[in-house]
Every structure is written in structure tokens, then in C-alpha cells.
Design an enzyme around this catalytic site. Structure first.
Site, PDB file in Angstrom:
ATOM      1  N   ARG A 283      32.314-103.974  16.660  1.00 20.09           N
ATOM      2  CA  ARG A 283      31.161-103.481  16.831  1.00 20.09           C
ATOM      3  C   ARG A 283      31.199-102.321  17.973  1.00 20.09           C
ATOM      4  O   ARG A 283      30.702-101.480  17.767  1.00 20.09           O
ATOM      5  CB  ARG A 283      30.239-104.574  17.455  1.00 20.09           C
TER       6      ARG A 283
ATOM      7  N   LYS B  49      21.065-102.900  27.787  1.00 21.04           N
ATOM      8  CA  LYS B  49      19.906-102.101  27.273  1.00 21.04           C
ATOM      9  C   LYS B  49      18.764-103.055  27.376  1.00 21.04           C
ATOM     10  O   LYS B  49      17.782-102.637  27.893  1.00 21.04           O
ATOM     11  CB  LYS B  49      20.147-101.354  25.955  1.00 21.04           C
TER      12      LYS B  49
ATOM     13  N   ARG C 298      20.908 -95.697  15.928  1.00 23.93           N
ATOM     14  CA  ARG C 298      22.240 -95.684  16.158  1.00 23.93           C
ATOM     15  C   ARG C 298      22.967 -94.868  15.348  1.00 23.93           C
ATOM     16  O   ARG C 298      24.282 -94.774  15.778  1.00 23.93           O
ATOM     17  CB  ARG C 298      22.528 -97.318  15.740  1.00 23.93           C
TER      18      ARG C 298
ATOM     19  N   ARG D 201      28.627-114.858  26.383  1.00 20.89           N
ATOM     20  CA  ARG D 201      27.320-115.154  26.174  1.00 20.89           C
ATOM     21  C   ARG D 201      27.178-116.330  25.096  1.00 20.89           C
ATOM     22  O   ARG D 201      28.047-116.566  24.417  1.00 20.89           O
ATOM     23  CB  ARG D 201      26.635-114.141  25.370  1.00 20.89           C
TER      24      ARG D 201
ATOM     25  N   ARG E 194      27.219-116.948  19.261  1.00 24.92           N
ATOM     26  CA  ARG E 194      26.854-116.288  17.966  1.00 24.92           C
ATOM     27  C   ARG E 194      28.040-115.524  17.470  1.00 24.92           C
ATOM     28  O   ARG E 194      28.948-115.102  18.108  1.00 24.92           O
ATOM     29  CB  ARG E 194      25.779-114.985  18.230  1.00 24.92           C
TER      30      ARG E 194
END
Length: 216
Positions: A171, A13, A88, A127, A160
């Protein structure tokens, strides 16, 4: 033009929103970046947000509404904006309607970037971030020149907490539970446009511009 980008974490996004931001010259407002900035500040609120994010849960609606309302009131958002990562939840979507109504505005397009869970886990688990300069890498699509080392700072990259596989899966589950009603909400309003987030970047960009200009 007031636009919202929705989709699971890691759907791309932010990348797509940046492209649209440059094309239409309207600000890209990422709530994720705002929350991370608060966490990095080390404030009491930042520590509270950090506990919520790293557990794979979502930040309280009232807090998010407050952050977004303040941001949309800034001068650079007068001619339009792109919201990335908000709303959200259904409550947030309805609150956003009220916020915009008070400003004499409304949402013109909601872009739903659709990507399956398996792809999301692969993307986010790959990531990495430089703890010194904050530069982001992806070990699959955008790796550093030297394995696990920042090209600029030459320090070891980190993962992270919210990008660890177990947290990513959590998530995604939370996203499905709370954000699915948001997608249905905007579909009923006839402002929802779905795009396949697994397509090549150039194809996604082309479809996005056509959607926003009203050609699709």
C-alpha cells in the site's frame, strides 16, 4: 472551509481530521469508512472493492469520483467539509476540481501528514479490530485491557487483511507512485500545508489549527 487530508495509510489522517471536524464544525468524510461499509454489506460491488483493497491496490477512479460526488451533495457539507483519503491520484484531484466547480466551491487547504514508511508499517501492523462491535485498538498506543481481547465484547481481536505487514508495504509503494503527483499538484496551487505526523498528538493538533486559521 473545504479541506483535504493527504498522506500515507496509517499517517493519522483520520484522527487529525476528526479533531478539525469538531473544532470547525464541518463533516469529516472518510472514503475509507465508506468503502469498508460497502465491503461489509456483502454486495457484489462490496466484494469487488474488497478484492481490490486486500490486494493493496486502489479503487477505480470513476468509482471513487461517484462516491465522493454523491457525498459532497448532502446537506451537511454545504458549509464545508473535510475529505480524508481522497483524492489519492492526480486524475481524482482534477476530477474533484470539476465536481467542486459545478457546485461553486473550491479547496481551501490541503494538509499533508508526512510519516516515513518504517513508522507506517509499525503503526498499521499493530492495529486490531473487534469482529463483533468494530471497535479499533492499537497494540502499541491503545491496547485492550486483556491481550488480544475486546474490552467490550470479550471476543478475540483480528487483524484486517489490509493491515498485515506485507499488504502495508504494498500500500505504501502504491501510495508513493500515485499520490506524490497529487501533493505536487496542490503545492503548485499554493494550498498545500505539510505537517510532521510523527510529532506528539497535542503538537500536531496545535499546528493544524494554526495552519487552517491561516497563521502558518
Amino acid at each position: 472551509m473545504n479541506i483535504i487530508f493527504v498522506g500515507p495509510p496509517g499517517a493519522g489522517k483520520g484522527t487529525q481530521a476528526q479533531i478539525v471536524s469538531k473544532t470547525f464544525k464541518i463533516p469529516h468524510i472518510s472514503t475509507g469508512d465508506m468503502l469498508r461499509a460497502e465491503m461489509d454489506s456483502g454486495s457484489k460491488l462490496g466484494n469487488q472493492v474488497k478484492d481490490i483493497v486486500t490486494s493493496g491496490k486502489l479503487v477505480d477512479d470513476n468509482l471513487m469520483n461517484q462516491i465522493v460526488k454523491e457525498r459532497l451533495s448532502k446537506s451537511d457539507a454545504v458549509s464545508g467539509f473535510i475529505l480524508d483519503g481522497f483524492p489519492r491520484t492526480l486524475n481524482q484531484a482534477k476530477s474533484l476540481d470539476e465536481i467542486l466547480k459545478s457546485m461553486g466551491k473550491q479547496i481551501d487547504r490541503v494538509i499533508y501528514v508526512d510519516v516515513p514508511e518504517k513508522v507506517i508499517v509499525e503503526r498499521l501492523s499493530a492495529r486490531r479490530m473487534c469482529p463483533k462491535c468494530g471497535r479499533n485498538y492499537n497494540m502499541i498506543t491503545d491496547p485492550p485491557k486483556e491481550d488480544e481481547m475486546c474490552d467490550d465484547c470479550h471476543v478475540h481481536l483480528i487483524t484486517r487483511d489490509d493491515d498485515k505487514p506485507e499488504t502495508v508495504k504494498k500500500r505504501y509503494e502504491v501510495y508513493l507512485e500515485l499520490t506524490s503527483p497529487v501533493i505536487a499538484y496542490y503545492r503548485q496551487k499554493n494550498v498545500l500545508f505539510t505537517i510532521d505526523g510523527t510529532m506528539k498528538m497535542k503538537d500536531i493538533e496545535k499546528h493544524l489549527i494554526e495552519m487552517i486559521k491561516g497563521r502558518k
